[in-house]
Design an enzyme around this catalytic site. Structure first.
Site, PDB file in Angstrom:
ATOM      1  N   SER A   1     125.097  97.860 -29.396  1.00  0.00           N
ATOM      2  CA  SER A   1     124.556  98.318 -28.117  1.00  0.00           C
ATOM      3  C   SER A   1     123.197  98.983 -28.296  1.00  0.00           C
ATOM      4  O   SER A   1     123.039  99.898 -29.104  1.00  0.00           O
ATOM      5  CB  SER A   1     125.520  99.302 -27.454  1.00  0.00           C
ATOM      6  OG  SER A   1     124.966  99.789 -26.255  1.00  0.00           O
ATOM      7  N   ASP A   2     122.226  98.511 -27.532  1.00  0.00           N
ATOM      8  CA  ASP A   2     120.936  99.189 -27.467  1.00  0.00           C
ATOM      9  C   ASP A   2     121.168 100.582 -26.884  1.00  0.00           C
ATOM     10  O   ASP A   2     122.029 100.760 -26.014  1.00  0.00           O
ATOM     11  CB  ASP A   2     120.000  98.373 -26.568  1.00  0.00           C
ATOM     12  CG  ASP A   2     118.587  98.916 -26.566  1.00  0.00           C
ATOM     13  OD1 ASP A   2     118.064  99.176 -27.658  1.00  0.00           O
ATOM     14  OD2 ASP A   2     118.019  99.075 -25.481  1.00  0.00           O
ATOM     15  N   LYS A   3     120.441 101.582 -27.370  1.00  0.00           N
ATOM     16  CA  LYS A   3     120.664 102.951 -26.905  1.00  0.00           C
ATOM     17  C   LYS A   3     119.933 103.247 -25.599  1.00  0.00           C
ATOM     18  O   LYS A   3     120.553 103.564 -24.594  1.00  0.00           O
ATOM     19  CB  LYS A   3     120.208 103.961 -27.973  1.00  0.00           C
ATOM     20  CG  LYS A   3     120.362 105.422 -27.521  1.00  0.00           C
ATOM     21  CD  LYS A   3     119.785 106.387 -28.525  1.00  0.00           C
ATOM     22  CE  LYS A   3     118.264 106.372 -28.526  1.00  0.00           C
ATOM     23  NZ  LYS A   3     117.673 106.938 -27.285  1.00  0.00           N
TER      24      LYS A   3
END
Length: 830
Positions: A314-316
């Site tokens: 997951s991209d933050k």
């Protein structure tokens, strides 16, 4: 002031110009033309493919060959109705493939649309507009507020330039650039102005390399591989049995034309001509349901991949977090309270500049109207030299003061803080930094008096409210979440801690070097990537490499993202998820596009995908079973008894009665597996063979009953066998649709139950009324029905024995619960 440094170290300007054979005065038109021929246009490379060849490519491969062979045979013996049906199925399957092929093209097109169309360049000693595609290395360009950077360039002159490159590198704040720094094509100038020299164009830019990764990413899905495996198995088995049938028939002196005709009909009924269409419809129905959950499926195969996904990268920024700077805790010095400290910071801000930090501080005011008592008479914006903002203000009675905010060390020195106060301030800054918080010092002076250090503000990008719960639910579904961010490790570690993820957040440079081929990192590096909880300071090629490494370790990987920088990894991932608000490039490369904020819908989508997978798995087992049951029985009966147990018209009726209503499986009620599910071809094939052979034995039992005990003639025996095969068809589906005894929940969906009832009643009427087939007595029909129902229990018992024999310890619910408890003990924060 809370800036994120560029990952490319600045170079000496003289060295840059020397390497480019350029000068600050720009290029001449003639030199620009020459370089344009040498380097090519400043645009993403396009590969032209003959449209006709592209279309024909979808009619090439094992399953298309199988369908095409059936079509040819239908034409040879003038079975025009069969030919039309087969051709329609062929076109449908090709159309699905053609639709999917456009995904890479759409991603590249979206990337190209992000490029600037015009630029201001210095040529022949004059500034003027130049089309971005005509820029060449060595061109001198001017960059201003709002410009989309047209090419990679090195800054030559100017005070500073603030650039938003979040969509390229994942950094959550604009990056300040100074002389010698590189700005990237596709990023956006937010503040300041710079003159720069172009260093790279087209595919050689940072942006262009990202586009290349998008084009290179991807591969055959597990669904496609499974369909190929099943299709190949059925093709080989069918052709082998048909060959035996023809050879024996020729040896017995039968008419070659009749043999070919019967073999054709048998082949069309046996091979899974409709299998890709049925599975695609099943997934399409699922895609429609997911769209109601605010998740748009752009690649049908992704539904099957989602069911088996066991890692979600997951991209933050903007995905796990709100992508909105927020005030955190404060540390007070001379300020009497938090309100005064925040108000002073707000007075040293300017809302019109739309600076992310200024807006965060202004948003932290309890009452924005408190600003009305002050008048800002001058404002000096942040720059990378002074590292602070400053504002002159007037209060109600004409009282004048100056306020400032900026990098804590700068403000500390400005206020000449020393002794215990300085030590306490520096400790507070370091403590905030260790948890990933950015900090600002705030100071004020009255008139021309000394500066007073008021305190320290902290800033952070807070997690989304639903992120922690989503991560927890993902873990309950057997999905490990790994954070991937362009920010530094400390920020990633703190957000990860707040969300309940592991805190082993490793900078990407620990796994990658400039010379690495991100597609082949080696087993040792792949193991370290697999063990990490997340990754920081990540570039696009790193994201792509992380996904590829995890896939090489045997994982089905999901990847979420929203920017251009995420596009290659989104396309390479088994399940690429573009979150709400994603760029066009990210959406085009993704398999699943979320239209609602947050990730909570992903868990719902995974649950539904697993149900869809169970439906496809059930159909695959059923289809192989039916082929074995019909093909093996018919060929063996001909060899043993020297007559056709069913006629050609009966085979066509069977295909219609069994295959067309089978579409109802797309709506069936299914078991929800708590863990990721994948195609287990050993189990699928073993179960199908056992059930198929069980069905063959049952058919022979009924054939012997009709021939030797009821003493029916051949035409009646054929009707007897036809009804048995028709009734047993859907009953077999009731066996394959569940791993439990067929009479236990989940029960069949009403549409499936009624489709079975209607088609079996229709088959019974054909035999009872003598439509298309020889008529049977109703008493004989009763015997067939009773026999089929009895044999249903035999087949179901055989199924349960296979599942028990092939079960692994991981399949047992007690084992799963014990493993879950053990994981919670070993990883209490996960």
């Amino acid at each position: 002031m809370a800036e994120t440094a560029s990952k490319t170290p600045p170079k000496d300007i003289g060295t840059i110009l020397q390497e480019l054979h350029a000068t600050p005065e720009g290029l001449s038109s003639q030199e620009a033309e020459k370089r344009l021929d040498q380097y090519g246009p400043n645009a993403l490379e396009e590969k032209e493919v003959n449209p006709l060849l592209k279309i024909l490519g979808y009619f090439w491969g094992p399953i298309p060959w199988m369908i095409e062979a059936a079509a040819v045979l239908s034409a040879v013996v003038a079975h025009w109705a069969d030919l039309i049906i087969i051709l329609i199925l062929l076109v449908i399957n090709a159309g699905i493939g053609l639709f999917e092929e456009h995904k890479a093209e759409n991603a590249l097109a979206a990337l190209k649309n992000k490029l600037a169309l015009k630029a201001r360049a210095l040529r022949d000693g004059k500034w003027g507009p130049v089309e971005a595609k005509n820029l060449v290395p060595g061109d001198v360009i001017r960059l201003r507020l709002g410009d989309v950077i047209p090419a990679d360039a090195a800054c030559l002159e100017g005070e500073y330039l603030s650039v938003d490159q979040a969509a390229l590198t994942g950094e959550s704040l604009p990056v300040s650039k100074k002389k010698g720094d590189t700005v990237y094509s596709g990023s956006v100038a937010k503040q300041g102005e710079m003159v720069a020299v172009v260093t790279a164009t087209g595919n050689n830019t940072f942006f262009g390399k990202t586009a290349k990764l998008v084009a290179a990413a991807g591969g055959a899905s597990h669904f496609q591989k499974a369909v190929m495996t099943i299709g190949n198995y059925l093709i080989y088995m069918t052709l082998a049995l048909v060959a035996v049938l023809i050879l024996v028939g020729l040896d017995r002196g039968e008419s070659p034309l009749e043999l070919v005709q019967f073999s054709l009909i048998l082949t069309v009924a046996a091979i899974p001509v409709a299998m890709p269409a049925v599975l695609s419809v099943t997934m399409a129905v699922g895609a429609l349901a997911l769209s109601r959950m605010k998740a748009i499926v752009s690649k049908l195969e992704a539904i099957e991949e989602m069911a088996g996904m066991d890692i979600l990268c997951s991209d933050k920024t903007g995905t796990l977090t709100q992508n909105k700077l927020t005030l955190g805790d404060t540390v007070l010095f001379a300020s009497k309270d938090n309100a005064e400290l925040i108000l002073t910071g707000a007075l040293a801000s300017k809302a019109e500049d739309q600076d992310a930090i200024d807006l965060a501080i202004l948003g932290g005011l309890d009452d924005p109207k408190t600003m009305d008592a002050y008048k800002q008479t001058s404002f000096t914006p942040f720059d990378p030299v002074s590292k602070r903002t400053e504002a002159a203000i007037e209060e109600g009675a004409g009282k004048k003061a100056t306020v400032t905010k900026g990098a804590p060390q700068v403000i500390i020195n400005l206020c000449k803080l020393d002794g215990d106060d300085k030590e306490r301030a520096l400790k507070a800054v370091n403590d905030f930094a260790s948890t990933g918080y950015r900090t600002l010092g705030v100071a004020r002076r009255e008139g021309d008096g000394p500066w007073t250090f008021l305190g320290i503000l902290s800033l952070f990008d807070p997690p989304r409210e639903d992120s922690a719960e989503t991560i927890k639910k993902a873990g309950e579904h057997g999905i490990a979440v790994k954070m991937v961010t362009g920010d530094n490790a400390a920020i990633g570690r703190e957000i990860s801690r707040q969300l309940g993820l592991g805190t082993e957040i490793v900078p990407a440079e620990k796994f990658f070097t400039d010379t690495d081929d991100v597609s082949h990192l080696g087993e040792t590096v792949e193991e370290r990537i697999e063990a990490a909880d997340g990754f920081a300071e990540v570039f696009p090629e790193h994201k792509y490499g992380i996904v590829k490494a995890l896939q090489d370790r045997g994982h089905l990987v999901g990847m979420t993202g929203d920017g251009v920088n995420d596009a290659p990894a989104l396309k390479q991932a088994d399940v690429g998820v573009a979150v709400s608000g994603a760029t066009d490039a990210a959406r085009a490369a993704a398999d699943l596009v979320l239209t609602a904020p947050g990730l909570s819908v992903i868990v719902d989508a995974v649950e539904y995908a697993r149900r869809i997978f169970e439906r496809m798995n059930s159909y695959a087992i059923y289809r192989i079973t039916e082929t074995i049951r019909i093909m093996l029985f018919v060929v063996l009966a001909i060899l043993v008894y020297n007559f056709y147990p069913i006629t050609a018209i009966m085979i066509i009726l069977l295909a219609l009665l069994n295959d067309l209503p089978i579409m109802s499986i797309a709506y069936d009620n299914t078991y929800l597996d708590p863990n990721p599910v994948r195609w287990n071809m050993k189990r699928v094939m073993t179960l199908a063979i056992v059930l198929g052979v069980t069905g063959v034995i049952g058919s022979f039992g009924l054939l012997i009953l009709a021939k030797s005990y009821l003493h029916l003639d051949i035409a009646q025996i054929q009707s007897f066998v036809f009804l048995k095969l028709a009734v047993a068809g859907h009953l077999t589906l009731f066996v394959t649709r569940t791993r439990k005894p067929f009479w236990k929940p989940p029960y069949p969906a009403p549409i499936m139950l009624w489709s079975a009832i209607v088609t079996k009643v229709l088959a019974t009427l054909f035999v009872g009324m003598g439509w298309f087939v020889a008529k049977l007595a109703w008493s004989d029909i009763g015997i067939i029905w009773a026999y089929c129902v009895l044999w249903l229990f035999v087949a179901d018992r055989a199924k349960l024995m296979v599942y028990r024999h092939l079960a692994t310890p991981e399949d047992h619910p007690i084992f799963r619960k014990s493993l879950s408890r053990l994981n919670r003990v070993l990883h209490p924060n996960a």
